[in-house]
Scaffold this motif. Structure first.
Motif, short mmCIF file in Angstrom:
data_model
loop_
_atom_site.label_atom_id
_atom_site.label_comp_id
_atom_site.label_asym_id
_atom_site.label_seq_id
_atom_site.Cartn_x
_atom_site.Cartn_y
_atom_site.Cartn_z
N LEU A 152 52.44 37.75 52.08
CA LEU A 152 50.97 37.79 52.17
C LEU A 152 50.26 36.90 51.15
O LEU A 152 49.09 36.60 51.32
N GLY A 153 50.96 36.54 50.07
CA GLY A 153 50.29 35.90 48.95
C GLY A 153 49.38 36.91 48.27
O GLY A 153 49.50 38.12 48.50
N TYR A 154 48.42 36.40 47.46
CA TYR A 154 47.49 37.32 46.79
C TYR A 154 46.09 37.22 47.40
O TYR A 154 45.11 37.57 46.78
N LYS A 155 46.02 36.72 48.64
CA LYS A 155 44.69 36.52 49.22
C LYS A 155 44.13 37.79 49.86
O LYS A 155 44.88 38.74 50.14
N ARG A 156 42.81 37.76 50.11
CA ARG A 156 42.13 38.90 50.73
C ARG A 156 42.73 39.17 52.11
O ARG A 156 43.02 38.24 52.87
N ILE A 204 40.68 54.89 47.70
CA ILE A 204 40.45 54.37 46.35
C ILE A 204 40.47 52.84 46.42
O ILE A 204 41.49 52.26 46.78
N GLY A 205 39.37 52.22 46.10
CA GLY A 205 39.26 50.77 46.28
C GLY A 205 39.55 49.97 45.02
O GLY A 205 39.36 50.43 43.90
N ILE A 206 40.05 48.76 45.27
CA ILE A 206 40.11 47.73 44.22
C ILE A 206 39.88 46.40 44.95
O ILE A 206 40.63 46.07 45.87
N GLY A 207 38.82 45.72 44.61
CA GLY A 207 38.46 44.52 45.37
C GLY A 207 38.09 44.89 46.79
O GLY A 207 38.36 44.14 47.74
N VAL A 216 40.08 52.07 41.49
CA VAL A 216 41.20 51.92 40.57
C VAL A 216 41.12 50.53 39.95
O VAL A 216 40.72 49.58 40.62
N ARG A 217 41.43 50.44 38.69
CA ARG A 217 41.48 49.14 38.03
C ARG A 217 42.70 49.06 37.13
O ARG A 217 43.15 50.06 36.56
N VAL A 218 43.21 47.84 36.99
CA VAL A 218 44.25 47.57 36.01
C VAL A 218 43.54 47.50 34.65
O VAL A 218 42.65 46.66 34.46
N THR A 219 43.88 48.42 33.76
CA THR A 219 43.16 48.55 32.50
C THR A 219 43.09 47.24 31.72
O THR A 219 42.04 46.88 31.16
N ALA A 220 44.20 46.52 31.71
CA ALA A 220 44.22 45.26 30.97
C ALA A 220 43.23 44.25 31.55
O ALA A 220 42.65 43.44 30.81
N ASP A 221 43.00 44.31 32.86
CA ASP A 221 42.00 43.42 33.49
C ASP A 221 40.60 43.82 33.03
O ASP A 221 39.78 42.97 32.68
N GLN A 229 43.08 36.59 35.37
CA GLN A 229 42.25 37.70 35.86
C GLN A 229 42.11 37.62 37.38
O GLN A 229 41.75 36.56 37.90
N PRO A 230 42.38 38.72 38.13
CA PRO A 230 42.15 38.65 39.58
C PRO A 230 40.65 38.46 39.87
O PRO A 230 39.82 39.01 39.13
N PRO A 231 40.30 37.70 40.91
CA PRO A 231 38.88 37.38 41.16
C PRO A 231 38.04 38.62 41.42
O PRO A 231 36.84 38.61 41.20
N PHE A 232 38.68 39.72 41.92
CA PHE A 232 37.92 40.91 42.30
C PHE A 232 37.84 41.95 41.18
O PHE A 232 37.37 43.06 41.41
N SER A 233 38.32 41.62 40.01
CA SER A 233 38.29 42.61 38.93
C SER A 233 37.72 41.95 37.67
O SER A 233 38.43 41.30 36.92
N GLN A 234 36.42 42.11 37.49
CA GLN A 234 35.75 41.45 36.37
C GLN A 234 35.98 42.21 35.06
O GLN A 234 35.94 43.44 35.05
N PRO A 235 36.23 41.50 33.96
CA PRO A 235 36.41 42.20 32.67
C PRO A 235 35.09 42.79 32.16
O PRO A 235 34.04 42.20 32.37
N LEU A 236 35.18 43.92 31.49
CA LEU A 236 33.99 44.52 30.87
C LEU A 236 33.74 43.93 29.50
O LEU A 236 32.62 43.88 29.02
#
Ligand code: KIV
Length: 263
Positions: A152-156, A204-207, A216-221, A229-236
């Motif tokens: 699938l790759g990492y695409k939407r 439970i959504g991510i992107g 759900v989010r990857v805490t490190a992101d 950084q994945p495009p759909f998970s912006q850092p705080l």
């Protein structure tokens, strides 16, 4: 709390929060932040172990990290977040017996409350049914499933009508197989909304937009610690820069101290 009780949050319209953790330090932060669930996701292969994908991580490594995560909790047992662990690549794709042994190993040797499994192919649906019959709660995972990265790759995912219909039907199959919840990763927002409205169990959504029953989010992101950084998970926060700056200040300060030279 039991995994099956997360549905009460959906029924009450209270969003569910899930953060990943990979060791005692990260899990103590996530617990203090008040997340409902800690996911020992196989993303730790990339976040903590330096792999390029989630594929190389083993069951033994997930268990090792789950045990560390559990040691990071300090609240009374009934106030701690639920621990959900990813079943790693090849621990459940090769049949029901292997999957029960893998999931059972996590539940037997740590406080893992449930496992997460990617996909909804017929074989996977059978695995889920067997796990649930054996008393092991299962969270599903659809959309971008990183264990299928080579395909699938990492695409939407689910961009066209037919793949959207397929995803909705897969989500219904996972619900019928008694998953207590489903992660929906990197799919169009409208689709995620439709799945959340159609299913009884929490989505439970991510992107996947903000219309899901939880996120759900990857805490490190979120903390801005990951290099890619994945495009759909912006850092705080820009954690990497902040940490490097603090450490550099200490290193420079130490280098500037004069010590008595040895002869
Ligand atoms: O491994 C992981 O962290 C995950 C989340 C991205 C949902 O599966």
């Amino acid at each position: 709390m039991l995994p099956s009780e997360l549905i009460k949050f959906k029924q009450a319209g209270r969003p569910i929060t899930i953060l990943t953790a990979w060791d005692s330090l990260s899990s103590s932060l996530v617990e203090e932040a008040g997340a409902d669930v800690v996911l020992v996701g196989d993303s730790l292969a990339m976040v903590a172990l330096g792999h390029a994908t989630t594929l190389p991580i083993t069951l033994e490594q997930i268990l090792h990290h789950a045990q560390a995560v559990e040691r990071g909790f300090k609240k009374p047992l009934n106030k701690q977040p639920l621990i959900v662990c990813d079943l790693p690549f090849l621990s459940y794709q090769c049949g029901e017996d292997k999957a029960v042994a893998a999931a059972g190993t996590l539940l037997k040797n740590s406080s893992t409350a449930a496992v997460k499994i990617e996909g909804a192919e017929p074989e996977i649906v059978e695995v889920i049914k067997r796990l649930v019959r054996m008393g092991i709660p299962v969270m599903g995972h659809l959309g971008l499933t990183p264990q299928s990265v080579r395909q699938l790759g990492y695409k939407r995912q689910a961009e066209d009508k037919s793949s959207q219909e397929r995803l909705i039907s897969q989500a219904l199959q996972l619900e019928q197989a008694s998953c207590f919840s489903i992660v929906l990763e990197h799919v169009p927002e409208e689709l995620a909304k439709e799945v959340s409205n159609t299913l009884r169990i929490p989505i439970i959504g991510i992107g996947a937009g903000d219309q899901c029953d939880g996120q759900v989010r990857v805490t490190a992101d979120l903390l801005g610690l990951t290099k890619k950084q994945p495009p759909f998970s912006q850092p705080l926060i820009q954690g990497r820069q902040l940490f490097i700056k603090a450490l550099k200040e200490w290193v420079d300060q130490e280098h500037n101290q004069t010590t008595s030279p040895t002869r």
